[in-house]
Design an enzyme around this catalytic site. Structure first.
Site, short mmCIF file in Angstrom:
data_model
loop_
_atom_site.label_atom_id
_atom_site.label_comp_id
_atom_site.label_asym_id
_atom_site.label_seq_id
_atom_site.Cartn_x
_atom_site.Cartn_y
_atom_site.Cartn_z
N ARG A 24 0.78 -1.25 0.03
CA ARG A 24 -0.05 -0.06 -0.14
C ARG A 24 0.66 1.29 0.05
O ARG A 24 0.46 2.15 -0.76
CB ARG A 24 -0.95 0.18 1.09
CG ARG A 24 -2.07 -1.10 0.95
CD ARG A 24 -2.87 -1.15 2.22
NE ARG A 24 -4.24 -2.05 1.75
CZ ARG A 24 -5.09 -2.32 2.74
NH1 ARG A 24 -5.09 -2.18 4.01
NH2 ARG A 24 -6.18 -3.17 2.19
N TYR A 68 -5.99 -1.38 -6.93
CA TYR A 68 -5.43 -2.49 -6.30
C TYR A 68 -4.78 -2.38 -5.06
O TYR A 68 -4.82 -1.20 -4.71
CB TYR A 68 -4.66 -3.22 -7.38
CG TYR A 68 -3.27 -2.60 -8.09
CD1 TYR A 68 -2.83 -1.36 -7.49
CD2 TYR A 68 -2.64 -3.22 -9.21
CE1 TYR A 68 -1.54 -0.83 -7.99
CE2 TYR A 68 -1.54 -2.69 -9.67
CZ TYR A 68 -0.97 -1.51 -8.94
OH TYR A 68 0.35 -0.93 -9.43
N GLU A 69 -4.41 -3.26 -4.40
CA GLU A 69 -4.06 -3.33 -3.00
C GLU A 69 -5.12 -2.60 -1.97
O GLU A 69 -4.80 -1.90 -1.12
CB GLU A 69 -2.80 -2.74 -2.85
CG GLU A 69 -1.60 -3.30 -3.65
CD GLU A 69 -1.57 -4.82 -3.36
OE1 GLU A 69 -1.90 -5.55 -2.28
OE2 GLU A 69 -1.24 -5.45 -4.49
N GLY A 70 -6.40 -3.09 -2.35
CA GLY A 70 -7.50 -2.24 -1.56
C GLY A 70 -7.66 -1.08 -2.27
O GLY A 70 -7.01 0.03 -2.45
N GLN A 110 -9.51 2.04 1.65
CA GLN A 110 -8.35 2.76 2.54
C GLN A 110 -9.14 3.74 3.33
O GLN A 110 -8.67 3.93 4.46
CB GLN A 110 -7.30 3.33 1.70
CG GLN A 110 -6.89 2.75 0.59
CD GLN A 110 -5.94 1.41 1.23
OE1 GLN A 110 -5.32 1.69 2.19
NE2 GLN A 110 -6.16 0.27 0.59
#
Length: 568
Positions: A294, A426-428, A433
């Site tokens: 992140r 991506y990555e949340g 977030q």
């Protein structure tokens, strides 16, 4: 325009704004002297400018392909990755016991930004390996560490993360991949994973997959997920490659951008895997890798933004159109100058936030102090979301600076916009977030948020004597953020928090950006003061509308029915 590494900005931010000296003053990072850091940044800058940046267009025009079960990578990517690996850039922050440099994450963050500017599609490969290295360092057995970490750190092998399944995206707990004990300490992994970045490549000796799966009888949801290391080739005890494992790339996604990065659908058919960490504790272990990623993804956004800005600036300084003063080029038009200055000011703010985050990670690692750990936790979702939002906004603005030529692929401006778009997803996603920020990161009742706000207010108050107008604006914005945070933590219904979480995170980032710009203006030259004034007077006021949006809560969102939302 050829990419140029923003070394001057990094040096200034390191020395005058985020204060990397506090990191090098610790025993853990004592060897990261100013001279060494300067040398590393210079070497990384040259690598990015001369070796990696020339691969940017090739990756876009000649995407990775799956041919007869083999992933064929873009022209030049093999040599580019070889240069990254042989230079030790994969293992910059990795443990020296396994071949890493042991450098602060702050230095790694700066280098990763430059690599992202040069070619984000290629940079994704070492970025994922870095995250896997950190996860294994913290959670794997000594046997796994001894076997895998030297190879991953050297870049001989690369790493991936396997979370998502067709029915289990953000809801990871819905995954169906199974792990069955083989009776010899290994597990048979069966299932399908999607969106696996750099799932394979023709220049990679061995791909090491970190796979989330569920053991027999495990609890439902995320509490029943375990983590396994599943290599493409099963290594022998001496690290040489043994038998091919029972896994394969089913297909590669046809994507909007980052074409040079193969995004794979992976199939596991009783593939041999080894447990990482404890049974049913896989999410905690995987979050180590995800948090690393992140920060990395936020920095990717900043990196693409920097490259798009440089591209647009070069065009604006060369293009003659209409009646303009001075040079006669479009850079003299007020609106073009507004766009370019907005781009530069936002890049600077997002870069500073990312480096503050990295400093916090380093200080937490070096001291074990809970306050630094909390600071890193608070800044991680802000860094990821704001950095990637800036990447998208700046790359879109870059298209606008180009005018009609921005819509023509040959100029290369559109590639930045297409490449940057994935970083908010991506990555949340950035929505996730923001939900993390207002929920998990506020489980302390907002204590860490208040502590950071207080630091910003104290800094602004101290600056009133020298820069009263700018300091006053930053203090007022920080105070508004404090009052909004009080309202936020008082909401017992999480839906009310979630409804305003995105504007709250954006407002927090805006105020942090104002804080960084004010600090730069205090210690910098006239150019820093001018850029700070632009940001604080023109961009920082956005926090007012964002916080007003946040305070509306969830109720109004559902006043409009689904029928009303329908176009029919």
């Amino acid at each position: 325009m050829p990419y140029r590494a923003p070394l001057k900005d990094f040096r200034f931010l390191f020395d005058k704004v985020v204060d990397i000296s506090q990191v090098s003053a610790t025993e853990r990072y004592a060897e990261a002297t100013p001279e060494l850091v300067e040398q590393i940044l210079g070497e990384a800058g040259r690598l990015c400018e001369e070796v990696i940046a020339p691969l940017q267009r090739a990756g876009d025009l000649h995407p990775a392909k799956l041919e007869n079960g083999v992933v064929r990578t873009s022209p030049g990517f093999a040599d580019g990755f070889k240069a990254i690996a042989e230079g030790g850039w994969v293992g910059m922050s990795a443990d020296p016991d396994y071949g890493g440099m042991g450098l602060p994450m702050t230095v790694t963050t700066a280098v990763n930004e430059m690599m992202s500017s040069a070619c984000i599609a290629l940079q994704l490969c070492p970025l994922l390996s870095q995250g896997q290295i950190e996860a294994l360092e913290h959670h794997a057995s000594d046997a796994i560490k001894d076997l895998y970490l030297p190879k991953l750190t050297s870049g001989e092998w690369t790493g991936t993360m396997n979370l998502t399944e067709p029915q289990a995206g953000s809801d990871v707990g819905a995954l169906k991949t199974k792990a069955e004990p083989n009776g010899d300490g290994t597990y048979a992994i069966s299932g399908q994973k999607i969106y696996i970045t750099w799932g394979d490549g023709d220049f990679i000796e061995n791909v090491v997959h970190l796979v989330l799966a569920r053991l027999p009888g495990a609890p439902e949801g995320t509490k029943g997920i375990s983590l396994f290391v599943v290599p493409k080739f099963i290594p022998n005890e001496d690290g040489s490659l043994g038998d091919r494992n029972d896994l394969r790339v089913v297909s590669l996604e046809h994507k909007m951008g980052i074409h040079g990065s193969p995004t794979a659908v992976m199939q596991y058919d009783r593939a041999t895997g080894w447990l990482v960490g404890e049974e049913n504790k896989g999410m905690a272990a995987m979050f180590t890798m995800m948090n690393n990623a992140r920060l990395g993804v936020g920095v990717q956004g900043v990196g693409v933004a920097e490259a798009a800005y440089q591209h647009a600036l070069a065009y604006a300084m060369d293009r003659v159109q209409g009646k303009a003063d001075g040079t006669g080029t479009i850079v003299e038009h007020p609106d073009v100058r507004r766009m370019l200055t907005t781009m530069k000011a936002d890049i600077y703010a997002a870069r500073a936030i990312a480096l503050y985050n990295a400093i916090s990670i380093d200080m937490a690692e070096a001291t074990g102090d809970a306050g630094w750990k909390a600071r890193a936790g608070l800044l991680t979702p802000i860094t990821k979301a704001f950095g990637s939002d800036v990447g998208v906004a700046v790359s879109q603005e870059g298209l606008q600076v180009h005018g009609g030529m921005g819509f023509i692929e040959e100029t290369g401006a559109a590639q930045y916009a297409r490449d940057a778009r994935i970083t908010t997803i991506y990555e949340g996603t950035n929505g996730i977030q923001s939900m993390d920020l207002v929920a998990r990161k506020m489980m302390d009742g907002g204590e860490e948020a208040y502590r950071m706000i207080e630091e910003m207010e104290e800094s602004a108050e101290a600056a009133r004597a020298r820069l009263p107008e700018l300091a006053g604006d930053v203090w007022s914005a920080a105070e508004a953020l404090r009052e909004a945070t009080e309202w936020l933590v008082a909401q017992q219904d999480l839906q009310d928090r979630f409804a305003g979480s995105v504007p709250y995170l954006r407002a927090f980032a805006r105020v942090l950006g104002g804080f960084a710009h004010l600090k730069s203006a205090l210690v910098g030259d006239d150019s820093h003061k001018a850029l700070a004034r632009f940001y604080i007077k023109r961009l920082l006021p956005e926090h007012v509308s964002l916080l007003a949006h946040m305070r509306e809560g969830a109720e109004g969102l559902y006043d409009i029915s689904l029928d009303d939302l329908s176009a029919a």
